[in-house]
Motif scaffolding. Structure first.
Motif, PDB file in Angstrom:
ATOM      1  N   LEU A  19       0.761   2.586  -4.343  1.00  0.00           N
ATOM      2  CA  LEU A  19      -0.369   1.702  -4.116  1.00  0.00           C
ATOM      3  C   LEU A  19      -1.655   2.501  -3.934  1.00  0.00           C
ATOM      4  CD1 LEU A  19       1.198  -0.936  -1.700  1.00  0.00           C
ATOM      5  CD2 LEU A  19       1.065  -0.963  -4.188  1.00  0.00           C
ATOM      6  N   GLU A  20      -2.745   1.934  -4.432  1.00  0.00           N
ATOM      7  CA  GLU A  20      -4.047   2.593  -4.325  1.00  0.00           C
ATOM      8  C   GLU A  20      -4.531   2.617  -2.888  1.00  0.00           C
ATOM      9  OE1 GLU A  20      -8.568   1.769  -5.954  1.00  0.00           O
ATOM     10  OE2 GLU A  20      -6.862   1.170  -7.185  1.00  0.00           O
ATOM     11  N   ASN A  21      -4.306   1.518  -2.155  1.00  0.00           N
ATOM     12  CA  ASN A  21      -4.694   1.416  -0.752  1.00  0.00           C
ATOM     13  C   ASN A  21      -3.559   0.723  -0.003  1.00  0.00           C
ATOM     14  OD1 ASN A  21      -5.791   0.752   1.766  1.00  0.00           O
ATOM     15  ND2 ASN A  21      -7.854   0.566   0.942  1.00  0.00           N
ATOM     16  N   PRO A  22      -2.520   1.487   0.402  1.00  0.00           N
ATOM     17  CA  PRO A  22      -1.328   0.859   1.000  1.00  0.00           C
ATOM     18  C   PRO A  22      -1.623  -0.027   2.196  1.00  0.00           C
ATOM     19  CG  PRO A  22      -0.922   3.161   0.510  1.00  0.00           C
ATOM     20  CD  PRO A  22      -2.390   2.939   0.292  1.00  0.00           C
ATOM     21  N   ILE A  23      -2.544   0.402   3.073  1.00  0.00           N
ATOM     22  CA  ILE A  23      -2.818  -0.393   4.271  1.00  0.00           C
ATOM     23  C   ILE A  23      -3.368  -1.762   3.881  1.00  0.00           C
ATOM     24  CG2 ILE A  23      -4.180  -0.553   6.379  1.00  0.00           C
ATOM     25  CD1 ILE A  23      -4.148   2.446   6.565  1.00  0.00           C
ATOM     26  N   LEU A  24      -4.432  -1.763   3.105  1.00  0.00           N
ATOM     27  CA  LEU A  24      -5.075  -3.020   2.719  1.00  0.00           C
ATOM     28  C   LEU A  24      -4.121  -3.903   1.917  1.00  0.00           C
ATOM     29  CD1 LEU A  24      -7.419  -4.951   2.266  1.00  0.00           C
ATOM     30  CD2 LEU A  24      -8.205  -3.473   0.423  1.00  0.00           C
ATOM     31  N   GLN A  25      -3.433  -3.343   0.942  1.00  0.00           N
ATOM     32  CA  GLN A  25      -2.620  -4.154   0.042  1.00  0.00           C
ATOM     33  C   GLN A  25      -1.376  -4.719   0.733  1.00  0.00           C
ATOM     34  OE1 GLN A  25      -2.660  -0.897  -2.828  1.00  0.00           O
ATOM     35  NE2 GLN A  25      -3.554  -2.285  -4.329  1.00  0.00           N
ATOM     36  N   ILE A  26      -0.701  -3.896   1.518  1.00  0.00           N
ATOM     37  CA  ILE A  26       0.508  -4.389   2.192  1.00  0.00           C
ATOM     38  C   ILE A  26       0.156  -5.365   3.302  1.00  0.00           C
ATOM     39  CG2 ILE A  26       2.439  -3.688   3.666  1.00  0.00           C
ATOM     40  CD1 ILE A  26       2.786  -1.257   1.903  1.00  0.00           C
ATOM     41  N   VAL A  27      -0.922  -5.072   4.038  1.00  0.00           N
ATOM     42  CA  VAL A  27      -1.336  -5.994   5.090  1.00  0.00           C
ATOM     43  C   VAL A  27      -1.731  -7.344   4.496  1.00  0.00           C
ATOM     44  CG1 VAL A  27      -3.169  -6.441   6.767  1.00  0.00           C
ATOM     45  CG2 VAL A  27      -1.979  -4.262   6.805  1.00  0.00           C
ATOM     46  N   THR A  28      -2.403  -7.326   3.344  1.00  0.00           N
ATOM     47  CA  THR A  28      -2.767  -8.577   2.678  1.00  0.00           C
ATOM     48  C   THR A  28      -1.523  -9.355   2.259  1.00  0.00           C
ATOM     49  OG1 THR A  28      -4.810  -7.587   1.866  1.00  0.00           O
ATOM     50  CG2 THR A  28      -4.076  -9.581   0.774  1.00  0.00           C
ATOM     51  N   LEU A  29      -0.538  -8.659   1.717  1.00  0.00           N
ATOM     52  CA  LEU A  29       0.721  -9.313   1.347  1.00  0.00           C
ATOM     53  C   LEU A  29       1.392  -9.925   2.574  1.00  0.00           C
ATOM     54  CD1 LEU A  29       2.969  -9.960  -0.687  1.00  0.00           C
ATOM     55  CD2 LEU A  29       3.877  -7.655  -0.282  1.00  0.00           C
ATOM     56  N   GLU A  30       1.412  -9.182   3.676  1.00  0.00           N
ATOM     57  CA  GLU A  30       2.001  -9.708   4.910  1.00  0.00           C
ATOM     58  C   GLU A  30       1.311 -11.001   5.333  1.00  0.00           C
ATOM     59  OE1 GLU A  30       1.847  -6.831   8.004  1.00  0.00           O
ATOM     60  OE2 GLU A  30       2.688  -5.244   6.775  1.00  0.00           O
ATOM     61  N   LYS A  31      -0.017 -10.996   5.308  1.00  0.00           N
ATOM     62  CA  LYS A  31      -0.782 -12.168   5.737  1.00  0.00           C
ATOM     63  C   LYS A  31      -0.447 -13.376   4.862  1.00  0.00           C
ATOM     64  CE  LYS A  31      -5.529 -13.707   6.658  1.00  0.00           C
ATOM     65  NZ  LYS A  31      -5.564 -14.865   5.755  1.00  0.00           N
TER      66      LYS A  31
END
Length: 580
Positions: free
Chosen positions: A38-50
């Motif tokens: 992922l290019e930005n794991p924090i942003l992308q995974i947190v968005t998926l979680e939300k």
């Protein structure tokens, strides 16, 4: 933010960044296999979680190959737990039980004036009216329909509007809306009428008491009651007893304030007090310090230091992006919670609560109060989506950082520094810097304990302990320094990664055996500024009163003349010692 799930293939788009995955839906669990790093794991995974949480999923499981290094390292260091793995990859999982939350401010008025108050992140100077009851009721119905099941009434002090608060509770129950309800209060205005109404509430309820102190002297100093009631602390204690007698859940909140309630003995005293008074939880919060609130910098005390101070008196039970949850004496929950902003803009999509003012204004950013959105009761969901766009833009700007001015920085391996002195006062320099569009980025106040032996008299190799004013521990720093006279800068190589030292006395005895003594102690207060293409720090050495400016690049003539700077042609430490 957008998520598409179709025939076992998923896609999430946030801020123009996409990532694809395959999934296996076993509701309420979602199993995800990442198709690439992922290019930005924090942003992308947190968005998926939300997104999954909003769809009522209770658990996410992520399979990732070890060669997807950035994503793998994020999951390894985050609040995910490891389920299984082999040489190729691992499976991580976490619970998605956090409920959608909203905070409604009923009034800006408060009967206290806590000296550090940031008024829910909103502009302290703006004059606002109390909430319109009918409009607030309309919003409550919208929140019910959008499945917001965690509701907090705040202020100011919400009990200033106590009669309206009781009417809201009546309205919510009449309309089949009974979310988990919290009242954040200083506890002074509680009475038996309110207690009786709370006891009839059909949902879960708790009080969050903003205590900050457990002794009368410092309590009055911190909260500053507007009516000057010197018995305010005793009245709050009586109301705590009333809450316990009626079996109502109580959490106590304490903003850590350096020098007032942050010593190890005082923190333990807080926990004993809460345990004795029947609270189920104590929450310690870090003081919010931004460029607008930097006058409170000296009161900041880090949560990490408080945790270290408590040592074996508490044990870890759970970690989330926002807080650590510990247990004290087998039953009292102890939370250590940073302001959402301190964790960085990237995790804001999952962490932030919806904050709505009495005027129906929504502030998506807790710090930047200019980024407000007027709530349209006819289309609340669209108003909230506008807030998502605001956050996405801030994520692009700040990434894993945020506008707070006390923050960790990455360990450096090497750097170059140019040193300057100024005849101006610190106040004069700051005024000039602010007028020329430089922004305060962070701030530190610390003490350096420098150790030398007979072989190292010229600071070519520097061994020191550094202690921040807001931490109880020390960090060991070893530098190789070379001042290059032909270029007028110092080349610095870091030989260690900042090992934490808890006991300085033992450390001193150890170094003494190696022939090193602490023969120089320097006290610093430093502010770091950022401009469009120039970064530098301004520091006062409190031992000499001299003002130094440090820059990673040579400062141009325009700025040098503006700040009345003199370029040093020797190492900073040599100049300090010469002037002591």
């Amino acid at each position: 933010m957008e998520m598409i799930l179709k025939e076992g293939k998923g896609k999430v788009e946030v801020g123009g960044v996409n990532f694809d995955f395959s999934y296996f839906d076993v509701f309420p669990k979602m199993r995800v296999t990442l198709e690439s790093d992922l290019e930005n794991p924090i942003l992308q995974i947190v968005t998926l979680e939300k997104k999954l949480r909003d769809l009522d999923y209770e658990e996410i499981e992520i399979e990732v190959l070890k060669r997807y290094r950035d994503t793998f390292n994020f999951l390894l260091d985050s609040t995910y737990l490891l389920r299984n793995g082999d040489r190729k990859g691992f499976t991580f999982f976490k619970s998605l039980t956090q409920k959608k939350a909203i905070r409604l401010s009923l009034t800006e008025n408060c009967n206290y004036r806590c000296f550090f108050c940031h008024e829910e992140g909103m502009d302290m100077n703006a004059r606002r009216e109390s909430a319109n009851f009918d409009k607030m009721c309309e919003l409550l119905l919208k929140m019910r329909d959008l499945n917001y099941q965690d509701l907090t009434f705040t202020g100011g002090e919400p009990l200033v509007a106590k009669n309206d608060l009781i009417r809201y509770m009546d309205f919510m129950e009449e309309n089949n809306y009974t979310p988990d309800l919290t009242i954040v209060t200083n506890g002074y205005l509680i009475d038996e009428v309110l207690i009786e109404r709370i006891k009839r509430y059909k949902g879960e309820f708790k009080f969050n008491f903003s205590m900050h102190s457990v002794d009368k002297e410092s309590y009055f100093q911190i909260v500053n009651p507007k009516n000057g009631d010197i018995n305010s602390f005793d009245k709050v204690l009586k109301n705590i007893d009333l809450i316990r007698e009626n079996g109502i859940r109580l959490k106590m909140n304490f903003v850590l304030l350096n020098g007032l309630n942050s010593s190890p003995d005082y923190i333990k005293r807080i926990l004993e007090f809460a345990n004795e008074k029947g609270a189920y939880c104590v929450k310690f919060l870090e003081l919010l310090v931004t460029d607008k609130l930097n006058k409170f910098f000296n009161y900041f005390y880090s949560l990490e230091s408080a945790i270290k101070d408590l040592g074996d008196d508490i044990f870890l039970e759970n970690l989330t992006y926002r807080r650590g949850e510990y247990i004290f004496k087998n039953n009292l929950v102890v939370e250590f919670q940073k302001c959402t902003c301190a964790n960085g803009c990237s995790v804001c999509p999952l962490n932030r609560e919806i904050n709505v003012t009495p005027q129906m204004s929504y502030y998506p950013c807790f710090i930047l109060d200019s980024k407000k959105i007027e709530i349209d009761n006819n289309n609340v969901e669209e108003s909230l989506k506008v807030g998502d766009v605001v956050i996405e833009n801030l994520i692009k700007r700040y990434g894993n950082k945020s506008p707070v001015i006390i923050k960790n920085v990455a360990n450096e391996k090497e750097k170059i520094e140019f040193y300057y002195k100024s005849a101006f006062t610190l106040e004069e320099i700051e005024n000039l810097v602010n007028k020329n569009s430089f922004k305060l980025d962070r701030q530190r106040a610390f003490t350096d304990y420098i150790y030398k032996n007979n072989k190292n008299l010229n600071y070519e190799k520097l061994l020191k302990l550094s202690k921040n004013s807001y931490e109880s521990h020390y960090r060991e720093i070893v530098q190789k320094r070379e001042f290059k006279c032909e270029k007028n800068h110092c080349s610095i190589e870091f030989l260690t990664e900042g090992k934490i030292i808890e006991d300085k006395e033992n450390y001193d005895r150890y170094l003494e055996h190696l022939g090193f003594t602490n023969n120089l102690t320097l006290n610093w207060n430093i502010k770091f500024f950022k401009g469009s293409n120039r970064n530098f720090s301004i520091g006062i050495n409190e031992n000499t009163g001299l003002i130094y400016v440090v820059s990673p690049k040579e400062i141009d003539n325009e700025l040098s003349n503006l700040l009345n700077l003199e370029l040093l042609k020797e190492d900073l430490y040599k100049d300090i010692v010469k002037n002591m």
